[in-house]
Design a protein around this motif. Sequence first.
Motif, PDB file in Angstrom:
ATOM      1  N   ALA A 140       0.837  -1.191   0.000  1.00  0.00           N
ATOM      2  CA  ALA A 140       0.000   0.000   0.000  1.00  0.00           C
ATOM      3  C   ALA A 140       0.871   1.239   0.000  1.00  0.00           C
ATOM      4  N   GLY A 141       0.246   2.377  -0.202  1.00  0.00           N
ATOM      5  CA  GLY A 141       0.988   3.620  -0.338  1.00  0.00           C
ATOM      6  C   GLY A 141       1.677   4.070   0.931  1.00  0.00           C
ATOM      7  N   ASP A 142       1.250   3.575   2.107  1.00  0.00           N
ATOM      8  CA  ASP A 142       1.878   4.007   3.349  1.00  0.00           C
ATOM      9  C   ASP A 142       3.113   3.202   3.694  1.00  0.00           C
ATOM     10  N   GLY A 143       3.524   2.294   2.796  1.00  0.00           N
ATOM     11  CA  GLY A 143       4.724   1.515   3.027  1.00  0.00           C
ATOM     12  C   GLY A 143       4.461   0.194   3.725  1.00  0.00           C
ATOM     13  N   ASP A 144       3.275   0.005   4.303  1.00  0.00           N
ATOM     14  CA  ASP A 144       2.931  -1.255   4.936  1.00  0.00           C
ATOM     15  C   ASP A 144       2.415  -2.236   3.890  1.00  0.00           C
ATOM     16  N   SER A 145       2.743  -3.502   4.068  1.00  0.00           N
ATOM     17  CA  SER A 145       2.154  -4.514   3.203  1.00  0.00           C
ATOM     18  C   SER A 145       0.671  -4.642   3.523  1.00  0.00           C
ATOM     19  N   ARG A 146      -0.100  -5.065   2.532  1.00  0.00           N
ATOM     20  CA  ARG A 146      -1.537  -5.243   2.749  1.00  0.00           C
ATOM     21  C   ARG A 146      -1.835  -6.479   3.581  1.00  0.00           C
ATOM     22  N   GLY A 147      -0.855  -7.308   3.811  1.00  0.00           N
ATOM     23  CA  GLY A 147      -1.107  -8.573   4.474  1.00  0.00           C
ATOM     24  C   GLY A 147      -1.474  -9.630   3.448  1.00  0.00           C
ATOM     25  N   ARG A 148      -1.496 -10.861   3.887  1.00  0.00           N
ATOM     26  CA  ARG A 148      -1.764 -11.969   2.978  1.00  0.00           C
ATOM     27  C   ARG A 148      -2.948 -12.758   3.507  1.00  0.00           C
ATOM     28  N   THR A 149      -3.900 -13.036   2.636  1.00  0.00           N
ATOM     29  CA  THR A 149      -5.054 -13.832   3.026  1.00  0.00           C
ATOM     30  C   THR A 149      -5.131 -15.080   2.165  1.00  0.00           C
ATOM     31  N   GLU A 150      -5.611 -16.155   2.763  1.00  0.00           N
ATOM     32  CA  GLU A 150      -5.691 -17.449   2.087  1.00  0.00           C
ATOM     33  C   GLU A 150      -6.966 -18.167   2.499  1.00  0.00           C
ATOM     34  N   THR A 151      -7.193 -19.294   1.861  1.00  0.00           N
ATOM     35  CA  THR A 151      -8.312 -20.166   2.197  1.00  0.00           C
ATOM     36  C   THR A 151      -7.829 -21.308   3.080  1.00  0.00           C
ATOM     37  N   VAL A 152      -8.596 -21.621   4.104  1.00  0.00           N
ATOM     38  CA  VAL A 152      -8.300 -22.763   4.972  1.00  0.00           C
ATOM     39  C   VAL A 152      -9.537 -23.645   5.058  1.00  0.00           C
ATOM     40  N   GLN A 153      -9.357 -24.941   4.874  1.00  0.00           N
ATOM     41  CA  GLN A 153     -10.445 -25.895   5.047  1.00  0.00           C
ATOM     42  C   GLN A 153     -10.132 -26.793   6.230  1.00  0.00           C
ATOM     43  N   GLU A 154     -11.099 -26.988   7.093  1.00  0.00           N
ATOM     44  CA  GLU A 154     -10.915 -27.893   8.233  1.00  0.00           C
ATOM     45  C   GLU A 154     -12.271 -28.380   8.701  1.00  0.00           C
ATOM     46  N   GLY A 155     -12.396 -29.690   8.817  1.00  0.00           N
ATOM     47  CA  GLY A 155     -13.640 -30.267   9.312  1.00  0.00           C
ATOM     48  C   GLY A 155     -14.856 -29.966   8.468  1.00  0.00           C
ATOM     49  N   GLY A 156     -14.659 -29.821   7.169  1.00  0.00           N
ATOM     50  CA  GLY A 156     -15.774 -29.535   6.278  1.00  0.00           C
ATOM     51  C   GLY A 156     -16.227 -28.088   6.289  1.00  0.00           C
ATOM     52  N   LYS A 157     -15.505 -27.214   7.016  1.00  0.00           N
ATOM     53  CA  LYS A 157     -15.829 -25.792   7.047  1.00  0.00           C
ATOM     54  C   LYS A 157     -14.724 -24.988   6.367  1.00  0.00           C
ATOM     55  N   ILE A 158     -15.085 -23.795   5.903  1.00  0.00           N
ATOM     56  CA  ILE A 158     -14.147 -22.922   5.211  1.00  0.00           C
ATOM     57  C   ILE A 158     -13.867 -21.700   6.086  1.00  0.00           C
ATOM     58  N   TYR A 159     -12.583 -21.370   6.179  1.00  0.00           N
ATOM     59  CA  TYR A 159     -12.142 -20.205   6.937  1.00  0.00           C
ATOM     60  C   TYR A 159     -11.221 -19.373   6.048  1.00  0.00           C
ATOM     61  N   ALA A 160     -11.037 -18.134   6.432  1.00  0.00           N
ATOM     62  CA  ALA A 160     -10.019 -17.293   5.813  1.00  0.00           C
ATOM     63  C   ALA A 160      -8.838 -17.188   6.776  1.00  0.00           C
ATOM     64  N   SER A 161      -7.642 -17.219   6.225  1.00  0.00           N
ATOM     65  CA  SER A 161      -6.431 -17.039   7.010  1.00  0.00           C
ATOM     66  C   SER A 161      -5.847 -15.672   6.692  1.00  0.00           C
ATOM     67  N   TYR A 162      -5.356 -14.978   7.729  1.00  0.00           N
ATOM     68  CA  TYR A 162      -4.814 -13.630   7.561  1.00  0.00           C
ATOM     69  C   TYR A 162      -3.435 -13.551   8.210  1.00  0.00           C
ATOM     70  N   GLU A 163      -2.437 -13.141   7.430  1.00  0.00           N
ATOM     71  CA  GLU A 163      -1.097 -12.903   7.962  1.00  0.00           C
ATOM     72  C   GLU A 163      -0.935 -11.404   8.191  1.00  0.00           C
ATOM     73  N   HIS A 164      -0.692 -11.026   9.432  1.00  0.00           N
ATOM     74  CA  HIS A 164      -0.620  -9.612   9.801  1.00  0.00           C
ATOM     75  C   HIS A 164       0.734  -9.033   9.394  1.00  0.00           C
ATOM     76  N   MET A 165       0.696  -8.031   8.509  1.00  0.00           N
ATOM     77  CA  MET A 165       1.931  -7.438   8.001  1.00  0.00           C
ATOM     78  C   MET A 165       1.811  -5.918   7.973  1.00  0.00           C
ATOM     79  N   SER A 166       1.324  -5.347   9.068  1.00  0.00           N
ATOM     80  CA  SER A 166       1.159  -3.901   9.135  1.00  0.00           C
ATOM     81  C   SER A 166       1.506  -3.407  10.528  1.00  0.00           C
ATOM     82  N   SER A 167       2.178  -2.273  10.585  1.00  0.00           N
ATOM     83  CA  SER A 167       2.446  -1.613  11.862  1.00  0.00           C
ATOM     84  C   SER A 167       1.429  -0.505  12.125  1.00  0.00           C
TER      85      SER A 167
END
Length: 216
Positions: free
Chosen positions: A21-48
């Motif tokens: 992003a323009g402020d120099g911080d990464s936007r973070g990374r999001t992914e798909t996670v499946q567990e037990g027949g349910k769907i979740y989103a995963s978020y990697e925190h990359m911002s100060s």
Amino acid sequence: MLATSLVASSATLIAVPAAHAGDGDSRGRTETVQEGGKIYASYEHMSSGFRPEDVTLKIHEKNKSEVLASVRLEGTDKCPATNDCYESVFRSEPVTLPAMGSYVIDVVAREGQSNEVVRHSTGYLNYGPNPKLTISSSHPWVSYDNPTIKVSGFLVAEDPNTHEVKPFTGVGIYCRARDTHGEGWVWTNDAGRFTTTEYYNEYSPTTTKFDCMFDE
């Protein structure tokens, strides 16, 4: 002769490289996670600029702005006040969407406040558990006499709402030819199918593998 073996791989994660992003911080990374027949989103925190507990994930269709699901992160209470938990990964609450498919994830921090931060298109959520990828080729190898092969694939997954196994449409398949640096993304059509082509050239090694994967 270039002997080419095909490898199919399906997984529950699909990652998109983080942008900045323009402020120099990464936007973070999001992914798909499946567990037990349910769907979740995963978020990697990359911002100060904000903390994990400030984050809400907004999920919508590609090229549409209407938010179909809004989920908070779990486990953010384990991030101490003395630590910004940079590069820590958090899972969202379970996600429920109206139909199986590939959706876009936006990151919103401090939603509704005057210092709200919005980071668009940080990754994809592939809403369909138990994916299965099948691939085949028009020829078992490529050579000067047969310089191309057409690779075809079929991706199915279980509908989280009906539990019916259906074609998994509109999701990215990452294909690469090992050692030749040929790579790219293709997307499944409405029937859950995709095609791509691999070419022979004089710089190709004597043997290689051509991979098509449901995760990078």
